[in-house]
Design a protein around this motif. Structure first.
Motif, short mmCIF file in Angstrom:
data_model
loop_
_atom_site.label_atom_id
_atom_site.label_comp_id
_atom_site.label_asym_id
_atom_site.label_seq_id
_atom_site.Cartn_x
_atom_site.Cartn_y
_atom_site.Cartn_z
N ALA A 26 0.93 -1.09 0.05
CA ALA A 26 0.14 -0.02 -0.21
C ALA A 26 1.00 1.25 -0.07
O ALA A 26 2.17 1.06 0.23
CB ALA A 26 -0.84 -0.10 1.26
N ASP A 27 0.30 2.36 0.01
CA ASP A 27 1.05 3.60 -0.26
C ASP A 27 1.61 3.89 1.32
O ASP A 27 2.66 4.84 1.39
CB ASP A 27 -0.02 4.83 -0.43
N GLY A 28 0.85 3.29 2.46
CA GLY A 28 1.66 3.70 3.72
C GLY A 28 1.27 2.27 4.49
O GLY A 28 0.36 1.31 4.30
N LYS A 29 2.22 1.95 5.32
CA LYS A 29 2.17 0.62 6.15
C LYS A 29 0.96 0.53 7.14
O LYS A 29 0.26 -0.39 7.09
CB LYS A 29 3.27 0.54 7.10
N ASP A 30 0.51 1.76 7.63
CA ASP A 30 -0.85 1.57 8.54
C ASP A 30 -1.81 1.32 7.73
O ASP A 30 -2.68 0.29 8.07
CB ASP A 30 -0.89 2.95 9.18
N GLU A 31 -1.99 1.85 6.43
CA GLU A 31 -3.01 1.38 5.45
C GLU A 31 -3.06 0.07 5.06
O GLU A 31 -4.14 -0.76 5.15
CB GLU A 31 -3.07 2.38 4.14
N LEU A 32 -1.80 -0.44 5.00
CA LEU A 32 -1.78 -1.92 4.79
C LEU A 32 -2.06 -2.66 5.67
O LEU A 32 -2.79 -3.77 5.31
CB LEU A 32 0.02 -2.18 4.37
N HIS A 33 -1.71 -2.46 6.96
CA HIS A 33 -1.96 -3.27 8.00
C HIS A 33 -3.41 -3.48 8.18
O HIS A 33 -4.15 -4.47 8.60
CB HIS A 33 -1.31 -2.76 9.21
#
Length: 116
Positions: A26-33
């Motif tokens: 994803a564009d960011g790790k938080d969004e991916l998690h």
């Protein structure tokens, strides 16, 4: 911000699971998690590579669910070009158009074309 899944479909056995594996990022790790949790993936399965290629490996069925949930398909060969250290938070929407190809069949150098 967006979540992406490549079309690598690498045949492998991981633990007891034999299948074809792709990469979810994803564009960011938080969004991916957050997205991975919605898919039912364990945080322990997250891979944070030294070269910045952080991702989850996903089977074909999880890949299909991710796409149905809104993940953007990306060609496997473009994932490492687009996903570099320091790029967290930068959307692939600003990337070159060829980095967002879909529908390509992954072929590694020297591999026979499909159907041959």
């Amino acid at each position: 911000m967006a979540v992406y899944v490549d079309d690598a479909r690498i045949p492998a056995r991981v633990g007891r699971i034999r299948g074809r594996w792709s990469h979810l990022t994803a564009d960011g790790k938080d969004e991916l998690h957050t997205f991975a949790a919605r898919l039912g993936l364990r945080r322990a399965w997250f891979q944070d590579k030294d070269r910045g290629l952080w991702h989850y490996d996903v089977t074909e069925s999880v890949r299909a669910r991710a796409v149905a949930m809104g993940a953007v398909e990306m060609a496997w060969r473009d994932m490492s070009v687009w996903h570099r250290p320091g790029r967290e938070g930068r959307s692939a929407a600003g990337a070159a158009p060829d980095l967002l190809e879909t529908g390509d069949s992954p072929r590694r150098p020297g591999a026979a074309p499909e159907g041959s």
